[in-house]
Write a protein that holds these residues in place. Structure first.
Motif, PDB file in Angstrom:
ATOM      1  N   ALA A 266      12.239   4.354   6.803  1.00 47.90           N
ATOM      2  CA  ALA A 266      11.148   4.418   7.779  1.00 47.90           C
ATOM      3  C   ALA A 266      10.444   5.774   7.743  1.00 47.90           C
ATOM      4  N   VAL A 267      11.204   6.845   7.498  1.00 50.94           N
ATOM      5  CA  VAL A 267      10.591   8.172   7.391  1.00 50.94           C
ATOM      6  C   VAL A 267       9.646   8.221   6.186  1.00 50.94           C
ATOM      7  N   VAL A 268      10.093   7.641   5.070  1.00 52.17           N
ATOM      8  CA  VAL A 268       9.228   7.591   3.879  1.00 52.17           C
ATOM      9  C   VAL A 268       7.937   6.837   4.201  1.00 52.17           C
ATOM     10  N   GLY A 269       8.087   5.659   4.843  1.00 53.34           N
ATOM     11  CA  GLY A 269       6.913   4.856   5.189  1.00 53.34           C
ATOM     12  C   GLY A 269       5.986   5.575   6.152  1.00 53.34           C
ATOM     13  N   SER A 270       6.549   6.214   7.159  1.00 48.37           N
ATOM     14  CA  SER A 270       5.726   6.900   8.159  1.00 48.37           C
ATOM     15  C   SER A 270       5.013   8.102   7.546  1.00 48.37           C
ATOM     16  N   GLY A 271       5.690   8.811   6.656  1.00 50.01           N
ATOM     17  CA  GLY A 271       5.042   9.931   5.971  1.00 50.01           C
ATOM     18  C   GLY A 271       3.853   9.458   5.153  1.00 50.01           C
ATOM     19  N   LEU A 272       4.040   8.324   4.435  1.00 54.36           N
ATOM     20  CA  LEU A 272       2.927   7.754   3.671  1.00 54.36           C
ATOM     21  C   LEU A 272       1.808   7.297   4.613  1.00 54.36           C
ATOM     22  N   GLY A 273       2.208   6.749   5.774  1.00 53.94           N
ATOM     23  CA  GLY A 273       1.210   6.283   6.741  1.00 53.94           C
ATOM     24  C   GLY A 273       0.349   7.411   7.263  1.00 53.94           C
ATOM     25  N   VAL A 274       0.973   8.542   7.615  1.00 48.15           N
ATOM     26  CA  VAL A 274       0.212   9.707   8.086  1.00 48.15           C
ATOM     27  C   VAL A 274      -0.747  10.184   7.001  1.00 48.15           C
ATOM     28  N   LEU A 275      -0.260  10.165   5.773  1.00 44.56           N
ATOM     29  CA  LEU A 275      -1.104  10.585   4.645  1.00 44.56           C
ATOM     30  C   LEU A 275      -2.318   9.663   4.508  1.00 44.56           C
ATOM     31  N   LEU A 276      -2.079   8.336   4.540  1.00 45.04           N
ATOM     32  CA  LEU A 276      -3.182   7.384   4.395  1.00 45.04           C
ATOM     33  C   LEU A 276      -4.145   7.456   5.578  1.00 45.04           C
ATOM     34  N   GLY A 277      -3.567   7.514   6.788  1.00 44.92           N
ATOM     35  CA  GLY A 277      -4.412   7.554   7.986  1.00 44.92           C
ATOM     36  C   GLY A 277      -5.291   8.783   8.019  1.00 44.92           C
ATOM     37  N   SER A 278      -4.752   9.927   7.648  1.00 46.34           N
ATOM     38  CA  SER A 278      -5.520  11.171   7.682  1.00 46.34           C
ATOM     39  C   SER A 278      -6.572  11.206   6.583  1.00 46.34           C
ATOM     40  N   ALA A 279      -6.263  10.545   5.461  1.00 45.02           N
ATOM     41  CA  ALA A 279      -7.210  10.569   4.347  1.00 45.02           C
ATOM     42  C   ALA A 279      -8.309   9.531   4.507  1.00 45.02           C
ATOM     43  N   LEU A 280      -7.974   8.331   5.004  1.00 44.60           N
ATOM     44  CA  LEU A 280      -8.963   7.243   5.066  1.00 44.60           C
ATOM     45  C   LEU A 280      -9.713   7.197   6.389  1.00 44.60           C
ATOM     46  N   ARG A 281      -9.022   7.415   7.533  1.00 44.94           N
ATOM     47  CA  ARG A 281      -9.620   7.521   8.872  1.00 44.94           C
ATOM     48  C   ARG A 281     -10.370   6.268   9.314  1.00 44.94           C
ATOM     49  N   LYS A 282     -10.080   5.122   8.745  1.00 44.25           N
ATOM     50  CA  LYS A 282     -10.684   3.853   9.187  1.00 44.25           C
ATOM     51  C   LYS A 282      -9.595   2.785   9.238  1.00 44.25           C
ATOM     52  N   THR A 283      -9.584   2.010  10.342  1.00 46.71           N
ATOM     53  CA  THR A 283      -8.533   1.012  10.542  1.00 46.71           C
ATOM     54  C   THR A 283      -8.502  -0.010   9.420  1.00 46.71           C
ATOM     55  N   GLU A 284      -9.681  -0.542   9.047  1.00 47.48           N
ATOM     56  CA  GLU A 284      -9.728  -1.587   8.009  1.00 47.48           C
ATOM     57  C   GLU A 284      -9.172  -1.058   6.691  1.00 47.48           C
ATOM     58  N   ALA A 285      -9.557   0.164   6.345  1.00 52.70           N
ATOM     59  CA  ALA A 285      -9.113   0.739   5.071  1.00 52.70           C
ATOM     60  C   ALA A 285      -7.606   0.960   5.075  1.00 52.70           C
ATOM     61  N   VAL A 286      -7.079   1.499   6.186  1.00 47.63           N
ATOM     62  CA  VAL A 286      -5.631   1.768   6.259  1.00 47.63           C
ATOM     63  C   VAL A 286      -4.839   0.465   6.224  1.00 47.63           C
ATOM     64  N   SER A 287      -5.318  -0.570   6.960  1.00 49.31           N
ATOM     65  CA  SER A 287      -4.602  -1.847   6.987  1.00 49.31           C
ATOM     66  C   SER A 287      -4.548  -2.460   5.594  1.00 49.31           C
ATOM     67  N   GLY A 288      -5.710  -2.504   4.931  1.00 49.14           N
ATOM     68  CA  GLY A 288      -5.765  -3.116   3.602  1.00 49.14           C
ATOM     69  C   GLY A 288      -4.927  -2.367   2.582  1.00 49.14           C
ATOM     70  N   VAL A 289      -5.060  -1.052   2.553  1.00 49.91           N
ATOM     71  CA  VAL A 289      -4.326  -0.258   1.561  1.00 49.91           C
ATOM     72  C   VAL A 289      -2.828  -0.313   1.820  1.00 49.91           C
ATOM     73  N   SER A 290      -2.426  -0.267   3.089  1.00 48.22           N
ATOM     74  CA  SER A 290      -0.993  -0.244   3.387  1.00 48.22           C
ATOM     75  C   SER A 290      -0.326  -1.560   3.011  1.00 48.22           C
ATOM     76  N   ILE A 291      -0.998  -2.694   3.258  1.00 51.66           N
ATOM     77  CA  ILE A 291      -0.409  -3.986   2.873  1.00 51.66           C
ATOM     78  C   ILE A 291      -0.297  -4.087   1.358  1.00 51.66           C
ATOM     79  N   SER A 292      -1.375  -3.707   0.667  1.00 51.07           N
ATOM     80  CA  SER A 292      -1.338  -3.756  -0.806  1.00 51.07           C
ATOM     81  C   SER A 292      -0.249  -2.837  -1.354  1.00 51.07           C
ATOM     82  N   LEU A 293      -0.174  -1.629  -0.797  1.00 46.37           N
ATOM     83  CA  LEU A 293       0.826  -0.664  -1.263  1.00 46.37           C
ATOM     84  C   LEU A 293       2.243  -1.195  -1.051  1.00 46.37           C
ATOM     85  N   SER A 294       2.470  -1.826   0.105  1.00 48.28           N
ATOM     86  CA  SER A 294       3.803  -2.364   0.400  1.00 48.28           C
ATOM     87  C   SER A 294       4.192  -3.442  -0.603  1.00 48.28           C
TER      88      SER A 294
END
Length: 370
Positions: A266-294
């Motif tokens: 979970a720490v690995v996932g949350s660290g990646l999430g903070v990275l994606l959220g801070s870089a993309l800053r849009k809900t749609e982009a984070v949702s799409g990228v995170s599902i694909s990445l998973s």
């Protein structure tokens, strides 16, 4: 002390937002549930086929023994004793995949040293199912010959099987662990990512910057909220699997190691999430990228089979995928009642979590500073 209070306030706020957000929960859970359903249906298709047994040697002891062994063979999904006509109808209507016919006079021929023939009809609509059925008959006949029902067995070879693990794992259970790992990782990426994005989309990032909270405290709070949400999600999935009898309850020591592995994942996932959220800053982009990445991480880590049976190039990639170590550790603790090699798995996961945070934290700090 003030920073700890602030951190806890951020954790409570993000968790409360997650609980009140059906769309965030759906994005977290639905892909894994769909994958789990596919794996269960796949398991139902490959873990056994329905067959019919036709015993035309009624009253023969050897025939009765062979029928009993075939009826109780583990590799069949269901084995029913039918008449010849009923079996042919079922075979033609595709409701059964094989028909084993024990001919009339089978027991008498065996007793007088003759060589009776049995018939094995196999529906070979695909290689996997057909070969499972083909392999079943030698197993059944070997068991029959070793039972003594056919007199002295001509087989002079005795097989000694030595298994790697103390107990077998079911096909569904083996794949269920991969789905749980994916669920934990995805929950961390999605929740920590969306929690970071939300601060920019709602403008609350300005309030955070005006508060006495340090940037590191804000980031730690979001990671902690993502870890808690991930552990809850993964824990619910594991409890459901244990309740359904798919996974056995581990002992106290292995249960503790399981929680450690889940939390580090979970720490690995949350660290990646903070990275994606801070870089993309849009809900749609984070949702799409995170599902694909998973999904990518799920398949690259050997989610559908053991890594050792994947192509060499894929094995090399899996060496650098953190959730492959989570898979290895959780399959050991939850399926094989073993902790062999788990210290290395925990060490790699801890290192991956640190790397994810080391990369993610500066990206978010840079975003906050702008």
């Amino acid at each position: 002390m003030q920073q700890l209070s602030t951190l806890w306030a951020i954790v409570k706020k993000d968790l409360a937002t997650w609980v009140r957000s059906p769309s965030a929960i759906a994005v977290t859970v639905l892909p894994a549930l769909i994958l789990m359903l596919v794996l269960i249906l796949q398991a139902a298709a490959v873990t056994g086929s329905p067959v019919a047994i036709v015993n035309q040697d009624a009253g023969g002891q050897a025939a009765a023994k062979l029928q009993h062994i075939a009826q109780n063979y583990d590799g069949f999904y269901k084995a029913q004793v039918m008449s010849k006509a009923a079996a042919e109808n079922a075979y033609q209507s595709l409701s059964i995949a094989g028909v084993l016919v024990i001919p009339k006079g089978f027991s008498q021929e065996l007793a007088t040293g003759q060589h009776p023939s049995i018939t094995w009809q196999v529906r070979n609509f695909n290689n996997d199912t057909a070969n499972d059925l083909r392999r079943a008959l030698p197993d059944i006949l070997t068991t029959f010959m070793n039972s003594g029902a056919a007199g002295k067995s001509p087989l002079q070879i005795h097989v000694q099987e030595h298994d790697l693990h103390a107990r077998d794992a079911s096909f569904v259970g083996f794949n269920m662990i991969a789905v749980v790992v994916m669920l934990i990782l995805q929950a961390g990426i999605v929740n920590a990512g969306l929690a970071a994005v939300r601060e920019w989309e709602t403008g609350s990032v300005k309030e955070l910057l005006m508060s006495p909270a340090r940037p590191l405290t804000m980031i730690a709070g979001k990671v902690a909220a993502g870890v808690i949400a991930s552990d809850i999600t993964g824990g619910v999935a594991l409890i459901a699997a244990i309740t359904a009898g798919i996974i056995a309850v581990p002992g106290p020591g292995l249960a503790l190691l399981t929680i450690v592995v889940m939390t580090l994942t979970a720490v690995v996932g949350s660290g990646l999430g903070v990275l994606l959220g801070s870089a993309l800053r849009k809900t749609e982009a984070v949702s799409g990228v995170s599902i694909s990445l998973s999904f990518y991480l799920f398949f690259l880590a050997g989610g559908i089979t053991d890594i050792a049976y994947l192509p060499r190039w894929l094995q090399d990639i899996a060496t650098y995928i953190p959730n492959s170590y989570a898979l290895d550790a959780l399959r050991g603790t939850l399926l094989y009642n073993s902790s062999t090699g788990i210290l290395m798995d925990i060490g790699v996961l801890a290192l991956a979590g640190i790397v994810a945070l080391v990369i993610g934290i500066p990206v978010m700090r840079r975003g906050l500073s702008h």
